[in-house]
Structures are given as C-alpha cells and as structure tokens.
Write a protein that holds these residues in place. Structure first.
Motif: not given
Length: 903
Positions: A818-819, A829-838, A851-856
């Motif tokens: 839904n998003r 993501a690690d370099r930017l300090g972003i985690e899954e769902g942030d 939007t929301y991050a999907a990290v992988g």
C-alpha cells in the motif's frame, strides 16, 4: 516421411473407441462423453492416482480388475466398465474413508454446492462415515492470514492438487505435506502461516481445491447455484488470460481461471482477485459532469454532449482541425479504440490521435516493423515457454509484470530450459537462471553488439539464413567487430566471460526465443534496442521457427489492439500509413469523408504543444497522463493550458480532475468486444453485468460526439464494428465473432478460411528480407553526476497495475502492498545511514518526492529502482521527458537522482 500414429481399439461401457497408443482410460472415456469421478487429477499435469476415485473395472484384469483410470493406459481389446457394482462399491469405500477425517459442516462451508466431495457423496449415497472410532485431525487449525482466501486443514482430503499446481504450474513450491498419519496435512513450508510464506496469492491452489479446504473469502457470500459464469479476457497485462467472471444478480463476486491458449487454467493475483472488485466500486462515475466555476456539477447527457460538440466545433473553426487531439485507451476493447480514432480523424479532422503504447512499446512497433516488417511478437506464448532449450530474457521481469508468462518460464526451467537474464536488477527469475548479466541500465545496444561480436568471431552465425533471407549484414558485421567482450564489459559493467557464455548458449541452442519488455523499449535509444534484438535473432537464423523469434511482452491488456486499430498519428487501422495517398483514398471511401494526409502528433508531442498553445482541445479516453507520463509538472502545465478538455473515464482520476467535462464510460465487464493480447491473439470480451447509473457504452458516446460534429455515425453492436474492422484491415479479414466464440485467432488472419498465424515470418519476412541495422551504442541522455549520483530505473511490481485505478480498489491487494518504495543497495544505505523501511527523499532535476527504503542487493551500488504505482511517491515527478528520436518514447528507465534520509 510422415509417421503414422499407432492406435488401439477397445470398449468402454459397451462403446468402442479407437485412440492413440499411450492414451489413458480417463482420456478415452472423456472422448466418449463418459465422466469418471476424480479428486486429485489435473489435466495439465501427469497423473497422480492418489485419490483412487477414478477406479474402473477391467474384464479379466488382475487383482480384482480395478485400476485407476488416470494412470492406466488403453490396450487393444480392453473391455472397461466404469459403473459396475465392484467399481461403485470401491468409490463408496473411498468416500467413506475420506469422510472419516473430514469436518462435516457443509451448510456453513463456503464451497457448499461447489464441492466435488459433496457432489460425489450425494451421487454415491454417502451421508456420513461408518468409521466412527479412531484419531481425527486436530481441531481449530484454520489459517485466515491470507487476505484473499482461508485454509481449513480439517476439510482437506490430501489430494495434493494445491501443492502440485503450486510447484509444477506456478513454480513456487509453497505448499507441501507435513507430519504423518492422522496429523498429516498440507501446509506452507515449515508449517508457517500463509502470510509468512512465499505465497504470491495467485489463488491457483484455491481454484484447484476440490473441497472447502482452500476457499476464497468472497466465496462465503454466495453459493454456486446462485451464480452464472461469463467467459472473458483479463483486463490487466498483455498475456490475455481467459477467465470466467462469477456473477450473482448484477454483481461480480469472483473469478475462475479458464483454459485459454495463453494461460491454460492459470491466473495471477491480479486476475484472480483484483479484476472484478473495481467494476462495482462505490466511486465509479455514473453521470456526466461539467465543471462550473472550478467545481464539477452533474449534467444530463444532452447537456454534456452539446457542450463537447460546441466547444470542439468552435476550436476547429477558430484554430483549425490540428488544434485538436485525442488519446485513446489501450485497456478498452478494440471496437472502442477503432471508433475513437475514427472520431478524431473523421469528425475532428486531424491525425493527432495516440494511445499509451507511446510510453511503453511504440519502440517495438517501429523497430520490428522496420527490420522484420511487422511490429508484433513473432511467436505464441506457449511456443516460447513449452519446448525450448534457452530463453534470452532481456529487460523483462515477467514474474511480476506478466505473472502467468513468468509462471510458464518457471515451468520451462523445471523442464530443463536454461534462462539467461539480462537485467540491471536481480529479478525473481535470477535465482533459477543459468546466467545473470546485470547490465547497467541503458546499455542494451552495447550488450547486443557484444553478443553478435562473439557469435561472429566463433563462427556461430547462420550464414545460409543471412545470405538468403536478410540484407544489410555487411555493415552490421563491420560495426560489431569493434564491440569486443572487453569493451562491452566495461560499458555494461558485466564480466566479459559471462557475455561470451551467453552468446554461445543462445547461438548453439536449436530453440531459443528472445523475450524482452520495457527494459529494452523505455530508453532514448529504445527503438535501436528493439532493432538490436532482431539483429541477434536474425544473425543465428532464429526467426520464423518454433521456439524462437523476437517476442516483446506487451504491457497492458490491449496495447497491441489499440495500435492495431490505428490509434497512432502515423497509421490508420492495420498499420496502413497516413503518408500513403492510396491509404487515404481507401479510408475516405470506406468512411465517406475527406481525411487529413498530414501525420499527426504523438501524445508526448501533444502535451508540449498544449503548453505552447498550439493544441487547444483534448479528448482523453481512459488514460491518466498526470500519473503515467514523465515529468509530471510539465503534464500539469499542459492540461491547465488547454482551452477545452474532455475526459471519458470510470473514476475521477488525477487527470480527470483537470477536465472541463467528464463523461462516465463503462468497464470491460459491462461491454462486448475483443482484446488483442501480446501474441497477436484476438479474444472475446463478454458483457457480464449492466453498467452503473447513467454510464454509457464508450463507442456509443464517440458516435454521438461525431454525429453532433456533423459526421453521422451509429453502430448497433460491437460485433458490427468488428465487421467494419475486418473490411478495412486486411490482416483482420477473417476475424468474426462467430469464429472467436471458441478460441481466439492470431492475426494475420486474412480470410474466413485462414486459421491465423501463430508464428510470423516463416518462409519470408513481412517486408520481404529481414533488415540488419548497424547500431552504435549511445549513452543515455541523463547520467549521474556529483549532484545526482544515483542512476534510477522504474518498473512494475506483482501486486499493482499501472495507476492502481483497478488494483487499488481491491482491499486485499492494498493490505499486501500500500505504499511506494525505492530499492537501494545495502552499501549505499549503510553509507547514508538508511535502514529498511526508513522514509527518504528522492530528488531529480525535475522534482522531489518522499518514499520508503527497501534495502538489499537487488540493484547494484549507485543504482536504485522505483515502481510507478503509488500516489504517495509518484516516480514520474522525477523521470525525465527525454524521448526516443524514432518512436518518441520516454526514457523511463534512466534518470539521475539523489537520496537522503528524512530526519
């Protein structure tokens, strides 16, 4: 030398039958119209023989003479009895055993009246079990976690149809048997609940279940005897799945898969669960609306149509016919699209007509038409997924964008086919592929040239095919000599050895289709990318043959049909050229009107022209460019600058909100007509329910507008429109509703005696000789830099479809997804300090969204991916309005962005 099929002759219930050797008793009985009961049998799969309900008696047979009809083969002189006392006693015993461990609550069960176990118990007089002692299945194990269906193991008979269809047909292997004895049950892996499993919610297990063990939640609101079933074609992607709409009164309550040539009794989550709810949605447009002082007010049809005709007539008088334009709907039927383009050409007086193929596959139409003579898929879906050795899958994610095709590719892998995935992302099929070339987005032409370099260098080209059936080879050979594996590896960010391996695998296979999609077309070099695909196939002689060809998977359900019907500025119906005086003369005679010979504007040219004040009036039928077109701010400005704007729609879309008049059309389930799927197969769409409110047949609205503009037009039915289509389009000359009743026809189908054309270019190319195009690699128009360091690509996801106008009105779909989201590599993501769902901001030179991050690891570092389905993060605020020079197709697949976490 023709081989004769060996046959056997035998008797079933005193009827003689002759069948090919290897035919099962079940199949032979079916030929005689004798129904043998089955609970585990699936005709698309090898016999299982586990339920024992299909036992028949063989005269003189061993062990009492009883055999399972689904596994036993016919033999000469056999005498079979399907309803003897011994057979009936055996079936009653089986049913008795099944009921001994079955929850008997038929009255409240959702499958009451639609349950094979119930039917057979009634037929054989079994009311209850005689086995009253012993351990039973533990109670209260229902799994209701899936948003679309429920599972009750107490109603399961362990026929294994669910696990077999999931593993062997859907290719997911989610459901299996666990435990032993009375505790045995079917369950997702590791006895997880469905919402924790890898289940895609395709619902094929639900459709296969013969009892109430797996039942859709909607099924509890109706009983089979209250409904009727209407065969139609799915309104989502271009696969063209056949399905039955389940109708209760005037309401759609469900969908069941049908045995169509493209889907063979499979559906995806969208087809099974999201292709009917939007039809009855409460926010459907049901009356004409006219905007007065910035607010929409209800109007009568006469009032609305008079305003439309008056305004367009005045604009035409003041500024000329070419100040008007129309965008047609590639989700509506062929008949609507034909009449729409006729309205624009015959009544508006312009060729400014287009459809959304412009933003997806116009590169295929142009590219393949130029090199092969026809801009369509060369081979049927079944042909390129059933008996093939290698599949070269380029820029296509079929398990999400064309899920039933994706499922058939999974089946092909199970049967030994090797898949080469060429894609910037680790799509689902990568884990089962033989090779993944994770090319940098926008480098398809370089990849193709590298493949051809290897094929020529290693002597794998088909020189006879090249000499006898093609032209332009010498120039191509000179060009690709420069594209060594090492050079291409550097451009595409791949390993040179992988490129060599891929070229060898593809070239050496006897049956190896190229399948591609928007990852090839949606580039500023999209048409050149398409031509490169045909170059590769011609180089090894893999066109005009079974299991080969160049096969674009068309995006929407009727993109192919909208193009076929002439909803393009340079083509009349049937790809007959506007620039050809003989074509103009032909259609002037057929339509009894003077027509413009000036090539019109594409949709991606109309909007800038509107911004400049050159386009004054626009009529959009079923399209939503505010959401779908690149650089949304420019689209808004264009629509705001129009003098008069009409939208014909099912819902108040973001685009419709800008209109002066909104006209309520009707959905696919409320009309008759045809769709043309990705394999050129014309298939029926049938009316299942009555339209909502005052909504009218779409083609009838166009006819009324034409008539009020001074060009009288009327059709009594969609079938009458198809009769006219067959008269003016030579490749549709043999297509009639009567012939389409049983199964679709693939064009070209030129006469009533023509059975259609499954495989194109068999003996010669449509253009005579296939044309090689020497195409150098060119960089994408916008690449990352210090300010915008990430290369972004876009695409679809499994659960939603385009603007979510249909899927977004299905509650279960929204529960799963839904998003919006953006796929980011773990390193970035690690370099930017972003985690899954942030939550993150994504910005380009054209706008900023959240939007929301999907990290992988689905994308490489410095690359990102977004879908275009969600309003909360509309990626087209960011995409670039750069276009292919030939097909004028937007470069959705490459633009530069920056990403930052939301603090």
């Amino acid at each position: 030398m023709e081989t004769k099929t060996m046959t056997v002759t035998m008797s079933i219930d005193d009827q003689k039958v002759t069948v090919p050797k290897g035919t099962t008793l079940l199949e032979a009985a079916s030929e005689l119209g004798i129904e043998i009961p089955t609970l585990c049998h699936l005709k698309e799969l090898a016999p299982d023989g586990s339920c024992r309900m299909c036992v028949v008696e063989v005269e003189g047979g061993r062990k009492g003479g009883l055999v399972t009809a689904c596994t036993a083969h016919c033999k000469d002189g056999m005498v079979i009895h399907t309803g003897s006392q011994k057979v009936n006693d055996s079936r009653r015993f089986i049913l008795d055993l099944l009921l001994s461990n079955h929850k008997l609550e038929c009255f409240s069960c959702g499958k009451n009246g639609d349950c094979k176990l119930q039917d057979y118990c009634m037929e054989y007089g079994i009311d209850d079990t005689s086995f009253t002692d012993g351990k039973r299945m533990p109670c209260h194990q229902e799994d209701t976690t899936n948003p679309f269906f429920d599972y009750d193991p107490e109603k399961c008979i362990l026929c294994r149809r669910c696990s077999r269809v999931c593993q062997l047909r859907q290719g997911r292997d989610v459901i299996s048997i666990s435990k032993r004895g009375f505790d045995t049950k079917m369950t997702p892996s590791y006895e997880a609940s469905f919402d924790e499993s890898l289940c895609e919610s395709c619902g094929n297990c639900v459709s296969a279940c013969p009892t109430g063990a797996l039942v859709s939640k909607e099924h509890k609101s109706y009983r089979a005897w209250e409904t009727k079933k209407v065969r139609t074609t799915c309104p989502h992607c271009g696969t063209g799945c056949q399905m039955n709409l389940v109708v209760k009164g005037n309401q759609l309550v469900g969908v069941e898969p049908a045995n169509g040539p493209a889907n063979r009794n499979l559906l995806c989550v969208k087809g099974k669960f999201a292709s009917y709810k939007f039809v009855g949605a409460g926010d459907r447009l049901t009356e004409p609306l006219i905007k007065r002082n910035g607010i929409f007010e209800p109007a009568t049809w006469d009032e609305a149509l008079t305003l439309v005709a008056d305004k367009f007539s005045q604009l035409k008088a003041d500024y000329g016919a070419d100040s008007l334009a129309g965008f047609s709907c590639s989700r509506s039927v062929n008949e609507d699209n034909y009449v729409f383009q006729k309205m624009v050409r015959a009544a508006f007086g312009t060729n400014n007509v287009d459809n959304c193929a412009r933003v997806c596959h116009s590169a295929s139409v142009h590219g393949l038409a130029h090199t092969l003579g026809s801009g369509a898929m060369t081979n049927p879906i079944a042909d390129i997924t059933t008996d093939v050795e290698v599949i070269l899958l380029v820029g296509s994610n079929p398990t999400e964008a064309h899920p039933v095709v994706g499922a058939q590719i999974r089946q092909a892998i199970q049967n030994g086919a090797k898949v080469i995935v060429v894609d910037p992302r680790k799509i689902d099929l990568v884990k089962d592929s033989a090779l993944h070339l994770q090319v940098k987005a926008g480098t398809n032409v370089a990849f193709a040239n590298g493949m051809m370099h290897v094929i020529l260098k290693e002597g794998l080209a088909d020189r006879d095919f090249i000499e006898n059936r093609t032209e332009g080879f010498e120039e191509l050979e000179r060009l690709v000599a420069e594209y060594t594996p090492e050079k291409v590896a550097e451009i595409c960010h791949i390993d040179a050895e992988d490129l060599i391996t891929a070229a060898r695998m593809y070239a050496k296979a006897d049956k190896a289709p190229i399948i591609y999609c928007l990852g090839v077309t949606e580039h500023s070099t999209g048409t050149e990318g398409v031509m490169s695909m045909s170059n590769i196939a011609m180089l090894v002689g893999k066109i005009g043959k079974q299991g080969c060809g160049v096969n674009p998977l068309r995006g929407q359900n009727n993109v192919q049909g909208a193009c076929d019907m002439g909803c393009m500025p340079y083509d009349f119906p049937g790809y007959q050229k506007v620039a050809n005086p003989e074509v103009i003369e032909k259609f002037e005679k057929a339509w009894n009107v003077s027509l413009s010979s000036k090539t019109g504007l594409t949709s991606t040219q109309v909007l800038p022209a509107a911004t400049e004040g050159k386009i004054k009036g626009l009529y959009i039928f079923g399209e939503d460019p505010i959401v779908t077109d690149p650089d949304t701010n420019h689209v808004r400005k264009a629509l705001e600058n129009l003098d008069f704007f009409v939208v014909q729609e099912l819902f108040m879309t973001e685009t419709a909100a800008y209109a002066d008049v909104v006209l309520p059309g009707i959905s696919y389930a409320e009309k008759d007509g045809t769709f043309t799927n990705t394999e050129r197969r014309v298939q029926r769409v049938r009316k299942a329910v009555e339209p909502r409110g005052e909504a009218r047949e779409d083609y009838a609205i166009f006819c009324e507008v034409m008539t009020r503009l001074g060009y009288p037009c009327h059709y009594d039915s969609a079938e009458e429109i198809m009769e006219e289509i067959a008269e003016v389009i030579p490749t549709f000359g043999g297509i009639t509703y009567e012939r389409l009743e049983e199964e679709g026809l693939q064009w070209p189908c030129r006469s009533k005696e023509d059975s259609g054309t499954p495989i194109m270019h068999v003996e010669e190319f449509t253009r005579g000789k296939g044309l090689f195009m020497a195409i150098p690699y060119k960089k994408s128009r916008e690449l990352p830099d210090d300010s915008y360091p990430y290369l972004m690509s876009t695409g679809r996801m499994l659960y939603h479809y385009n603007t979510r106008a249909m899927t977004g009105r299905t509650e279960g779909i929204n529960k799963i997804s839904n998003r919006s989201y953006i796929e980011i590599n773990t390193v970035d993501a690690d370099r930017l300090g972003i985690e899954e769902g942030d939550k993150v901001t994504v910005s380009s030179r054209r706008g900023t969204i959240e939007t929301y991050a999907a990290v992988g690891d689905r994308v490489f570092p410095q690359e990102v991916f977004m879908t275009f389905h969600f309003p909360d993060g509309n990626v087209n605020e960011l995409t670039i309005a750069e276009f292919d020079d030939i097909a004028i197709i937007p470069e959705y697949k490459v633009c530069a962005v920056n990403i930052a976490p939301v603090k």
